[in-house]
Design an enzyme around this catalytic site. Structure first.
Site, short mmCIF file in Angstrom:
data_model
loop_
_atom_site.label_atom_id
_atom_site.label_comp_id
_atom_site.label_asym_id
_atom_site.label_seq_id
_atom_site.Cartn_x
_atom_site.Cartn_y
_atom_site.Cartn_z
N ASN A 48 0.85 -1.19 0.00
CA ASN A 48 0.00 0.00 0.00
C ASN A 48 0.89 1.23 0.00
O ASN A 48 1.93 1.27 0.66
CB ASN A 48 -0.91 0.02 1.23
CG ASN A 48 -1.66 1.33 1.40
OD1 ASN A 48 -1.31 2.16 2.23
ND2 ASN A 48 -2.68 1.53 0.59
N GLU A 61 -1.33 0.79 -5.14
CA GLU A 61 -1.33 2.13 -5.71
C GLU A 61 -0.11 2.38 -6.60
O GLU A 61 -0.19 3.17 -7.55
CB GLU A 61 -1.35 3.18 -4.59
CG GLU A 61 -2.65 3.29 -3.83
CD GLU A 61 -2.81 2.25 -2.73
OE1 GLU A 61 -3.86 2.24 -2.07
OE2 GLU A 61 -1.87 1.43 -2.54
N ASP A 114 -5.99 21.51 8.93
CA ASP A 114 -6.45 20.54 7.94
C ASP A 114 -7.16 21.23 6.78
O ASP A 114 -7.10 22.46 6.65
CB ASP A 114 -7.35 19.49 8.62
CG ASP A 114 -7.11 18.09 8.06
OD1 ASP A 114 -7.05 17.95 6.82
OD2 ASP A 114 -6.96 17.14 8.84
#
Length: 426
Positions: free
Chosen positions: A137, A200, A248
């Protein structure tokens, strides 16, 4: 040897040679250049360069995967459906002239805002293997510097979290590599939403037409994509430290949480390397986190209405909370069904607008025009209270719920002639 500077879009590059500090000063400069690629070559107390903004426009991202903005969603869907196995793997010492014990003080990691917990790596792609299946991953995570060889990592419950929990149940550390300074197409691939059984990096290899090269790490059993700076280490079991606050997507501070710890074992870097820094809540952050969710919404909506045209998570909505969906309407009620499908496909989605295919979903003025001229609120606005929302939404309830809204901004078949846009008939 491939260098990051050779992989980025050459338009709108600004190079700053004046000495700059890694605390706040670079943040101020980046905020003045929201769509430019900015390179800093004179960093106080560091011999490395800093680059930012390589993915801060849709056009740059589209160019990195040899497509157009209009076709970007379909290009991502094609790559995720057709991953390409990677054939080229070389040893770390064939790529990196600098190989040494991990020392984060040598890297110009930024502290972006005064209330940040510390210096944060924001463009680090973490590569790990499932302890059981050995599936790879690659995913991007924010990481705070705790010491010269230790990081705190924010992990949400997705693939890397699953790997980590498996390792923790075995009371074993999870080996990781952290790639910084990646080709934009590889960075994009690391943010895509694919099955936990897929890789990915193989999606990235499709973007790169089979030319992605992996690097055998020195102290961990990981193969990482070629990058400017490569860190090796282990996420430790049963060990947590406070992480946050940190700005964020919504330009607000995320909560403080106890998060896992990475103990670094080794670092590798190219001569005169480029450290990639993503500005929190900037366009690059929004696009890399949100844009890869558009194919997921598109696929869900297409199951509801085959004539869906395109989907965009808008920059004004932080590429997370607001979406616009273009459809070729076939019957009355299509837009309402599409609204429900879109809101279900991306649980963080808060407001969604459905428009006809004559509206440019990438133009906020055109979308507003559709809302202004094609919406009758008592018929075309759907309110859904107490729905699961985003933890990033400042108005969400403590239990994670919020009120969602869908807007049907499509033309009614009852009086189509009243919607004719005369300026487009010439």
């Amino acid at each position: 040897m491939t260098r990051l500077i050779d992989q980025v879009d050459t338009e709108n590059i600004i190079e700053i040679d004046d000495e700059v500090s890694t605390e706040y000063e670079i943040t101020k400069i980046l905020k003045q250049h929201p769509t430019d690629t900015v390179i800093f070559t004179n960093i106080k107390n560091s011999d490395m360069n800093i680059i930012s903004g390589i993915c801060n426009t849709r056009n740059k991202i589209a160019k990195s995967v040899n497509t157009t903005v209009d076709e970007l969603t379909q290009t991502i869907i094609n790559a995720t459906n057709n991953p390409t196995p990677i054939e080229t793997v070389v040893n770390y010492d064939e790529v990196y002239p600098n190989n040494e014990p991990a020392d984060l003080s040598k890297i110009p990691i930024l502290k972006y805002y005064p209330e940040d917990m510390g210096k944060y790596i924001t463009a680090g792609v973490v590569i790990a293997k499932d302890p059981e299946t050995k599936q790879t991953n690659a995913s991007i995570h924010r990481m705070v510097v705790d010491s010269k060889d230790e990081l705190g990592i924010r992990i949400v419950p997705r693939n890397l979290y699953t790997y980590y929990k498996k390792a923790e149940e075995l009371n074993e550390p999870l080996e990781v590599a952290i790639a910084i300074g990646l080709d934009p197409s590889v960075l994009l691939a690391s943010t895509t939403s694919i099955s936990i059984n897929d890789n990915e990096l193989e999606v990235a290899n499709t973007f790169k037409e089979g030319n992605l090269r992996l690097i055998n790490c020195e102290t961990v059993d990981i193969q990482a994509p070629e990058c400017e700076i490569l860190l090796e280490g282990k996420i430790m079991p049963q060990e947590r430290k406070p992480e946050g606050p940190f700005v964020d997507l919504t330009d607000t501070y995320d909560k403080i949480r106890d998060e896992p710890v990475i103990k670094l074992t080794r670092m590798h870097y190219k001569d005169d390397p480029y450290y990639h820094a993503i500005l929190p809540a900037g366009n690059e952050h929004k696009l890399l986190q949100g844009l890869p969710q558009e194919p997921r919404i598109y696929n869900s909506v297409k199951n509801t209405l085959p004539t869906v045209q395109n989907v965009v998570l808008t920059e004004g909505g932080c590429c997370w909370l607001h979406a616009v969906v273009s459809i070729k309407k076939q019957t009355e009620g299509d837009a309402k069904n599409v609204l429900m499908a879109a809101l279900s496909a991306h649980p963080s989605l808060k407001h969604c607008v459905i428009v006809d295919d004559d509206i440019d979903i990438f133009d906020p003025n055109d979308v507003e025009y559709a809302i202004a001229t094609r919406v009758k609120a008592d018929d075309d606005v759907i309110i859904i209270p107490k729905a699961r929302g985003s933890s990033l939404d400042p108005v969400a309830e403590i239990d994670g719920t919020t009120t969602k809204m869908g807007i049907d901004a499509t033309k009614s078949f009852k009086n189509l002639e009243d919607y004719e846009r005369v300026s487009r008939t010439l």
